[in-house]
Design a protein around this motif. Structure first.
Motif, short mmCIF file in Angstrom:
data_model
loop_
_atom_site.label_atom_id
_atom_site.label_comp_id
_atom_site.label_asym_id
_atom_site.label_seq_id
_atom_site.Cartn_x
_atom_site.Cartn_y
_atom_site.Cartn_z
N THR A 1 0.83 -1.20 0.00
CA THR A 1 0.00 0.00 0.00
C THR A 1 0.87 1.25 0.00
O THR A 1 2.05 1.21 0.35
N LEU A 2 0.26 2.38 -0.40
CA LEU A 2 0.90 3.69 -0.39
C LEU A 2 0.14 4.63 0.52
O LEU A 2 -1.05 4.44 0.79
N SER A 3 0.82 5.71 0.98
CA SER A 3 0.18 6.72 1.80
C SER A 3 0.85 8.07 1.53
O SER A 3 2.05 8.21 1.75
N TYR A 4 0.06 9.05 1.03
CA TYR A 4 0.60 10.37 0.68
C TYR A 4 -0.20 11.47 1.36
O TYR A 4 -1.41 11.39 1.47
N ASP A 5 0.54 12.49 1.82
CA ASP A 5 -0.02 13.47 2.74
C ASP A 5 -0.28 14.84 2.10
O ASP A 5 0.38 15.22 1.14
N ASP A 6 -1.20 15.57 2.74
CA ASP A 6 -1.40 17.02 2.61
C ASP A 6 -2.40 17.46 1.55
O ASP A 6 -2.69 18.65 1.44
N GLY A 7 -2.95 16.55 0.75
CA GLY A 7 -3.96 16.96 -0.23
C GLY A 7 -3.39 17.88 -1.28
O GLY A 7 -3.95 18.96 -1.56
N CYS A 8 -2.29 17.50 -1.91
CA CYS A 8 -1.54 18.37 -2.82
C CYS A 8 -1.94 18.16 -4.28
O CYS A 8 -2.40 17.10 -4.69
N TYR A 9 -1.70 19.20 -5.07
CA TYR A 9 -2.07 19.19 -6.49
C TYR A 9 -1.38 18.05 -7.23
O TYR A 9 -1.96 17.45 -8.15
N ASP A 10 -0.14 17.74 -6.86
CA ASP A 10 0.60 16.68 -7.54
C ASP A 10 0.05 15.29 -7.24
O ASP A 10 0.45 14.31 -7.88
N ASP A 11 -0.88 15.18 -6.28
CA ASP A 11 -1.56 13.91 -6.05
C ASP A 11 -2.26 13.42 -7.31
O ASP A 11 -2.39 12.21 -7.53
N ILE A 12 -2.72 14.35 -8.15
CA ILE A 12 -3.43 13.97 -9.37
C ILE A 12 -2.52 13.10 -10.25
O ILE A 12 -2.92 12.04 -10.75
N ARG A 13 -1.31 13.57 -10.45
CA ARG A 13 -0.36 12.81 -11.29
C ARG A 13 -0.05 11.45 -10.66
O ARG A 13 0.03 10.44 -11.37
N LEU A 14 0.11 11.41 -9.35
CA LEU A 14 0.39 10.13 -8.69
C LEU A 14 -0.77 9.17 -8.87
O LEU A 14 -0.57 7.98 -9.16
N MET A 15 -2.01 9.65 -8.72
CA MET A 15 -3.17 8.78 -8.87
C MET A 15 -3.29 8.25 -10.29
O MET A 15 -3.72 7.11 -10.51
N GLU A 16 -2.91 9.04 -11.28
CA GLU A 16 -2.92 8.56 -12.66
C GLU A 16 -1.93 7.42 -12.84
O GLU A 16 -2.22 6.42 -13.52
N LEU A 17 -0.76 7.54 -12.22
CA LEU A 17 0.22 6.44 -12.26
C LEU A 17 -0.30 5.22 -11.52
O LEU A 17 -0.12 4.08 -11.97
N MET A 18 -0.94 5.43 -10.38
CA MET A 18 -1.49 4.32 -9.62
C MET A 18 -2.51 3.55 -10.45
O MET A 18 -2.52 2.32 -10.46
N ASP A 19 -3.38 4.26 -11.16
CA ASP A 19 -4.36 3.61 -12.01
C ASP A 19 -3.67 2.82 -13.13
O ASP A 19 -4.10 1.72 -13.47
N ARG A 20 -2.63 3.40 -13.70
CA ARG A 20 -1.93 2.74 -14.81
C ARG A 20 -1.34 1.41 -14.38
O ARG A 20 -1.38 0.42 -15.12
N TYR A 21 -0.82 1.35 -13.15
CA TYR A 21 -0.12 0.15 -12.70
C TYR A 21 -0.93 -0.69 -11.70
O TYR A 21 -0.43 -1.70 -11.20
N GLY A 22 -2.15 -0.27 -11.41
CA GLY A 22 -3.02 -1.06 -10.54
C GLY A 22 -2.68 -0.97 -9.07
O GLY A 22 -3.03 -1.86 -8.29
#
Length: 281
Positions: A15-36
């Motif tokens: 699992t992953l855990s990322y903090d602070d509700g940041c704009y760059d979370d969008i890019r990370l979530m796109e990568l997460m979707d790509r790799y499951g």
């Protein structure tokens, strides 16, 4: 001897855990979707970026509108990070309760889920903070401490990660985890802040990590923080007959729980017990 297995009978979870509700979370979530990959985002809901403004500066946050759109769209877990991100160890009892309860209430209203997880602002905690979280219905809370191992936590309200994504041994640790031959359940827990990728220019690090994990996804349970926490608690809640002749297991929880039986050397095939059922093994 009964040993926990994750859903489907697998031995390892990530699992992953990322903090602070940041704009760059969008890019990370796109990568997460790509790799499951699955994970959790810890949000201080009193600190959204003002609506109508641009995501400028080194640590831009999401607006509330952006957050609602993207976190819901990507289906991640949202968790408490203190309403306005105050250090839990420097607050009065009333302030501490407010930081937890106000953030939880706002997230529940916005996202339509019962929020049960958290991460400590600044990674700062003490026994009083732990008890305040417990009193406010929080089941787990992540620190900023890392252990570079794959053990399940002994205390979910003092949850230490395996590694931060900037750890120079990240891919080495990941390979060690993926290649590990184990008879015990094991967990890889990665954490960070997405603006660090912007600052350090190392988005490739997290993509390399996800690509490597995705090559072994059939051997892993890829899940959110709360998925793993509550599954572990469900396993711990199983009730077993006292006699070795009976070999009965009752599941009083709402989750199907997987396990395997065996001795120190031999191991049987994984099996599960469904919610509310009793089985003989």
């Amino acid at each position: 001897m009964i040993k926990m297995r994750f859903p489907g009978g697998v031995k390892k979870a990530l699992t992953l855990s990322y903090d602070d509700g940041c704009y760059d979370d969008i890019r990370l979530m796109e990568l997460m979707d790509r790799y499951g990959i699955k994970g959790t985002f810890n949000i201080s809901s009193g600190l959204y970026r003002p609506e109508g403004t641009q995501p400028e500066g080194p640590w831009p946050r999401l607006t509330r509108t952006e957050a609602l759109k993207h976190y819901k769209e990507h289906g991640v877990e949202v968790a408490v990070h203190g309403y306005v991100h105050r250090d839990f160890t420097r607050l009065t009892d009333a302030e501490l309760c407010y930081e937890i309860s106000a953030d939880r209430a706002a997230l529940e209203k916005d996202y339509g889920v019962v929020v049960r997880g958290a991460a400590y602002p600044y990674g700062s905690y003490n026994d009083r903070a732990v008890e305040a979280l417990r009193a406010n219905g929080i089941k787990y809370c992540r620190t900023v401490g890392t252990r570079e191992d794959f053990m399940l936590p002994q205390d979910w309200l003092r949850l230490h990660a395996t590694a931060h994504h900037a750890n120079p041994r990240l891919l080495e640790l990941t390979r060690e985890f993926l290649e590990l031959e184990t008879d015990e359940p094991r967990l890889f827990y990665l954490w960070g802040h997405t603006p660090e990728f912007r600052r350090d220019g190392n988005w490739q690090v997290i993509e390399d990590f996800m690509r490597l994990v995705s090559e072994h996804k059939d051997e892993l349970w890829l899940a959110t923080n709360i998925d793993i926490c509550e599954y572990h608690m469900a396993f711990m809640a199983l009730e077993r007959s006292v006699s070795p002749d009976s070999r009965l297991i009752y599941n009083p929880t709402a989750k199907e729980v997987w396990m395997a039986s065996g001795g120190w050397v031999t191991e049987g095939e994984p099996f599960s017990v469904k919610p509310g059922c009793t089985i003989k093994y």
